[in-house]
Design an enzyme around this catalytic site. Sequence first.
Site, PDB file in Angstrom:
ATOM      1  N   HIS A  24       1.000  -1.861   0.124  1.00 46.74           N
ATOM      2  CA  HIS A  24      -0.153  -0.064  -0.220  1.00 46.74           C
ATOM      3  C   HIS A  24       0.919   0.927  -0.276  1.00 46.74           C
ATOM      4  O   HIS A  24       0.292   2.279  -0.542  1.00 46.74           O
ATOM      5  CB  HIS A  24      -1.093  -0.133   1.312  1.00 46.74           C
ATOM      6  CG  HIS A  24      -2.507  -0.620   0.245  1.00 46.74           C
ATOM      7  ND1 HIS A  24      -2.323  -2.144   1.069  1.00 46.74           N
ATOM      8  CD2 HIS A  24      -3.054  -0.187   0.135  1.00 46.74           C
ATOM      9  CE1 HIS A  24      -3.983  -2.279   0.203  1.00 46.74           C
ATOM     10  NE2 HIS A  24      -4.021  -1.392  -0.094  1.00 46.74           N
ATOM     11  N   CYS A  28      -8.752  -0.713 -11.131  1.00 44.18           N
ATOM     12  CA  CYS A  28      -8.726   0.415 -10.268  1.00 44.18           C
ATOM     13  C   CYS A  28      -7.260   0.259  -9.336  1.00 44.18           C
ATOM     14  O   CYS A  28      -6.979   0.461  -8.219  1.00 44.18           O
ATOM     15  CB  CYS A  28      -9.958   1.197  -9.266  1.00 44.18           C
ATOM     16  SG  CYS A  28     -10.203   0.123  -7.991  1.00 44.18           S
TER      17      CYS A  28
END
Length: 557
Positions: free
Chosen positions: A182, A489
């Site tokens: 992330h 996405c």
Amino acid sequence: MHAKARTSSQGSGLGVAIGPAIIAKPDLHLNAYEPGDRAKERRRLDKVLAKADKQLRKLAAQPVRANAAIFGAQRELLHDRRITDAAFELVDSGEPATTSWTQAVERHRPWLQGLPDAPGQLELADSVEHRILALLTGTPTEFETTEPGILVVPVLDPGMAVTLDPKVVLGIVTIGGGPTGHGVIIARSRGIPIFAAAGADVSGVEEDDIIAFIARGERRIAVNPEADELAEFERTLAALEELQAEAQAHAHEPAYTSDGTLIEIYANVLAEADAGDMVAKGADGWVIRTEILFGGSPHPPTVEEQEQAFLRLGRTLGNKRMIVRTWDIGGDKTVPFLPLDQEENPFLGVRGLRVFRNRPELLIDQVEAVCRAARFTPLSLMFPMVTTVEELDWALGLLDDVVGRVGRPDSLQVGIMVEVPAAALRARLMTQKLDFVSIGTNDLTQYTTAAERGNAALHVLADPLDPAVLRLIRLVADESRRETLVAICGDANTDPDVAALFVGLGVRELTPGAPAVPMVKARLRTSSLAELTTLADRALACTDAHEVRELIRSKFR
Ligand code: PEP
Ligand code: MG
């Protein structure tokens, strides 16, 4: 002496960077520390604690929301009497200030380990410990990023990624950590080129060494390259910058393939502070990861706070459609206001939508905030980590309840992320209930290849171009039968060539990092849907990701 390099440009989003190394955590050289007598060590420790406090206060005040919580929590640890009292006791017993502080933190660790958010707390304790030792040994504490350069970090956590200034951090090299962890995707979304999992390629790199890398298409990195090699990196960068400047001139125009299919190019927006700068990139809409946007909040944001944040963002972003992804907490993402149980395998555990099955309150509040804000700015709601139809029905039921109370705004569209292979395999059962689905290639790749996205040792396996992942994308597109929009996405579509391949698989909306939007649009305009479909068919027949990468590279070079 190595060759002199021109540095790459700021927040370029190009996947190429050249510049001097900034070592995030320089070695501390604790052996060189010369302790004084007890009184002197006490004074030293006192002084550095005050200095650390001042530094953390300054860092917390930077205009990125997450900073306040991260550095605020570090300040709390710094002032925790259980640590400071123990450290001063050790100093008084004749230990140097350095070892006293380390031992005091060590003693405190078991207590931190027992907390619900232990991994985060231990990380904070490491950061505080490092800061104090750095101050005691005269080592720089921050990569105090006044001079542009390439940051070298062991791994990049999301908290740090959101605080970095893309105007100064020209690129990032992570030694460990996978390419879709992330922290990495946050930095990339903010336009910072990033070379992940460099490992031995950067062993021994020192402050101000010249680093040059290409992290898109081919993967190449050099430390202090010879003049010839450096010139080659510079040519690659200059060529890309030229293409980017051309693309930027048409950034705000829609992206039609050469045979007339409109592909909408959305972009990620992760922090309110970034939004203003991103408008110029010409995205047709925006995707918001709410756990990042509100992740710095020490308390759960209220309905009102969230509604206002969506409206502010809407205004800044010209009221283009925003897809609000509901809380995707868990895995490697934690927020201070929702402690999760510790799990053996958090990525396979209670994350995303699953978190809220037994405690839906926070999700209900968020859905309500979206419904309220959607009366004034076009919004879509997107549920992450859906695996079964039953889960989807539960989420839609929750939305119905909220809509029953506050009304259904006309602009509201509803979708889910397809990031679990089981969801991809039964996509038809889901797409018929939805306005759109968005394929999250970051997670879809890790779950398809059983290779954790943040694990540097597995980055070759966890490749979104693996034909097995591409097959799932094609399947979802086919199953939607063009009645439900299929978007992507995941991070992979930040590379314009990969974005084009996804369109060939049947995807009609993309979500690169904002800085890449002009280049993605430009790439799509030069190709017909027919040729991209053929390209995708050929990719599906490839043996592995490497072959797919070669295929698309030869197509677009
Ligand atoms: C994904 O999994 O591809 C995605 C977009 O979500 P995240 O990276 O936030 O898990
Ligand atoms: Mg995901």
